[in-house]
Scaffold this active site. Structure first.
Site, PDB file in Angstrom:
ATOM      1  N   GLU A  84      26.244  91.016  14.655  1.00 21.06           N
ATOM      2  CA  GLU A  84      25.569  90.607  15.880  1.00 21.06           C
ATOM      3  C   GLU A  84      24.963  91.844  16.542  1.00 21.06           C
ATOM      4  OE1 GLU A  84      28.241  89.686  19.270  1.00 21.06           O
ATOM      5  OE2 GLU A  84      27.682  91.787  19.341  1.00 21.06           O
ATOM      6  N   CYS A 116      31.018  86.434  15.542  1.00 21.60           N
ATOM      7  CA  CYS A 116      32.031  87.178  14.776  1.00 21.60           C
ATOM      8  C   CYS A 116      32.254  86.649  13.366  1.00 21.60           C
ATOM      9  CB  CYS A 116      33.353  87.184  15.528  1.00 21.60           C
ATOM     10  SG  CYS A 116      33.260  88.089  17.076  1.00 21.60           S
ATOM     11  N   HIS A 239      40.790  85.938  12.622  1.00 23.96           N
ATOM     12  CA  HIS A 239      39.906  86.674  13.517  1.00 23.96           C
ATOM     13  C   HIS A 239      40.748  87.214  14.666  1.00 23.96           C
ATOM     14  CE1 HIS A 239      36.598  88.283  15.546  1.00 23.96           C
ATOM     15  NE2 HIS A 239      36.745  87.505  16.598  1.00 23.96           N
TER      16      HIS A 239
END
Lengths: 351, 135
Positions: A84, A116, A239
């Site tokens: 990103e 993400c 994550h």
């Protein structure tokens, strides 16, 4: 069937980590904006050098992955960078990375963006590319130099780093990809508009409606469709936007600390966004043994989750020593204060 | 505008690709198509390992235009394992002092951009201390 399983079995042929050497402690950020250091979400985060960006970091991770894959970079048929924080809004990071690593001109190159989970999105695309027989090898990178608005809660964790993997035929893999699953909804938890420097986040969306709902949904479906459960895996990586969320999630599904602590790097280096799950996977592959099962679950704001199961092969023993370990990059550490951090992140107006 | 020149030289600048002389086997960097050792034609591409050591160095405090944002920085003569000596910036030194004989390895980094965040970004080789630890 909801699982993503290509016709031809595929796996990870090589992997490579990259983490920049600079660290800013969370307590130093708090000193500037809040004056106390209670309840920090992590210990410290990694900060890129003045001459680093997603392209340069992807190049190093990709070179490490190629060294472990033991293939000629000219055999790659795609170079995909998930991030990103691509340095250009228009001009693919993959073009520069492909040239620098010595890939041929007969490749597909594109930038992926899904907050993400852009890196794991590129992995899934690579599974399809290789699994359909369109090419033997695909380079998929998840890499970020994440930005947090000064004083914002995300500034404590928005870090830099990531990893590259080369997807290829399962017969040549150091870890076979057993299956994947992807779950996506329209959820406005975190975004950055075109030309804006810093992202925005909808406070009440961050936890339950975004991170937990998407990861729980994708993990539940993945477990149901594969007939597996937490106990079937030796390692797991989730994550990791902070230290707390992934541990809470893991415990919900019955994962123990022994299973997820190897891949939990956010307390030491922060949230590397698109890099986080692939970097955790890299740390696991650094110590995994043949036959080990690894579970990985990525989350990307916007929002969605990708889940994977891997089975490590004998090849891991021959290849993991062919590039620096993830821990070697974590150990390479120079602490900086907020003034130097502000310089590294371009927060001073020079002209 | 440096972009056209940089574009022509991108192979050598991104990845330290030089040449090897087919007559005397000398490794050549930067590539120049004529062997500096034996004077014969040498156009065979050669990929340098990127490993070498600091031969000499200095610190730039008053940086030229386009490089001010990274000053102060070290510039070194790096003797590559394959023989040639190249001039390049050192990076990722952290608090480590530079010393002659220091083992270094090539990395591809941002060399410069035009500073107004509109122009093309130039990438190229620099050298950093070799990463320690398990491989």
């Amino acid at each position: 069937m909801k699982l993503l399983i290509p016709e031809k079995p595929v796996g990870i042929i090589g992997y490579g980590a990259y983490i920049p050497r600079y660290r800013i402690p969370a307590s130093e950020i708090s000193r500037i904006w809040h004056g106390d250091s209670d309840g920090m979400p992590i210990k410290e985060k990694s900060v890129p050098g003045l001459d680093e960006d997603t392209i340069t970091m992807s190049i190093e991770a990709a070179r490490n992955a190629i060294n472990r894959a033991q293939i000629d970079p000219k055999e790659l048929r795609a170079v995909w960078i998930g991030s990103e924080s691509h340095p250009y809004a228009v001009k693919p990071s993959g073009t520069v990375v492909a040239e620098a690593i010595g890939a041929s001109e007969s490749i597909s190159a594109a930038d992926f963006e899904f907050a993400c989970k852009a890196g794991t999105e590129a992995v899934i695309a690579g599974m399809g590319f290789v699994g359909s027989g369109m090419g033997d090898y695909v380079l998929a990178v998840g890499m970020d130099t994440a930005q947090g608005r000064p004083g914002d809660v995300l500034e404590y964790t928005a870090a830099a780093g990531g990893a590259a993997v080369i997807i290829g035929p399962a017969s040549n893999a150091l870890a076979v990809i057993d299956a994947a699953y992807s779950f996506v909804t329209d959820t406005p938890d975190f975004w950055r508009r075109q030309t804006q420097k810093y992202p925005e986040h909808g406070q009440r969306f961050t936890g339950e409606p975004a991170y937990f709902h998407h990861l729980e949904s994708s993990i539940e479906t993945f477990f149901a469709e594969t007939g597996t459960a937490a106990k079937d895996y030796r390692f797991a990586v989730f994550h990791q936007p902070n230290a707390k969320f992934p541990q809470k999630l893991g415990k919900e599904f019955g994962f123990t600390k022994e299973q997820f602590q190897t891949g939990l790097l956010s307390p030491m280096i922060g949230n590397t966004y698109s890099g986080a799950v692939l970097l955790g996977l890299s740390a696991i592959l650094d110590i995994a043994e043949p036959g080990d099962k690894i579970f990985a679950a990525a989350f990307g704001s916007g929002a969605g989750s990708d889940t994977f199961s891997f089975t490590v092969t004998d090849q891991i023993r021959l290849r993991r020593s062919l590039a620096p370990s993830t821990q070697a990059y974590i150990n390479r550490r120079t602490e900086i204060d907020y003034a130097v951090y502000a310089r590294h992140r371009g927060k001073y107006v020079m002209n | 505008m440096e972009a056209p020149r940089h574009w022509r030289l991108k192979k050598q600048r991104y990845s330290l690709t030089g040449e090897v002389c087919p007559h005397c086997s000398a490794k050549i960097f930067p590539p120049r198509d004529v062997c500096p050792e034996c004077g014969q034609e040498a156009k065979t591409a050669f990929q340098f390992s990127g490993k070498g050591e600091v031969f000499s160095y200095t610190t730039i405090n008053d940086a030229p235009s386009g490089y001010q944002e990274q000053a102060p920085y070290a510039v070194a003569l790096v003797k590559l394992n394959e023989g040639p000596i190249v001039t390049a910036q050192l990076t990722d030194l952290g608090a480590e002092p530079v010393r002659i004989g220091m083992p270094v390895e090539m990395v591809t980094r941002r060399i410069k951009d035009d500073g107004n965040e509109r122009g093309v970004i130039l990438y190229g080789y620099k050298f950093r201390p070799v990463i320690a630890g398990p491989r």
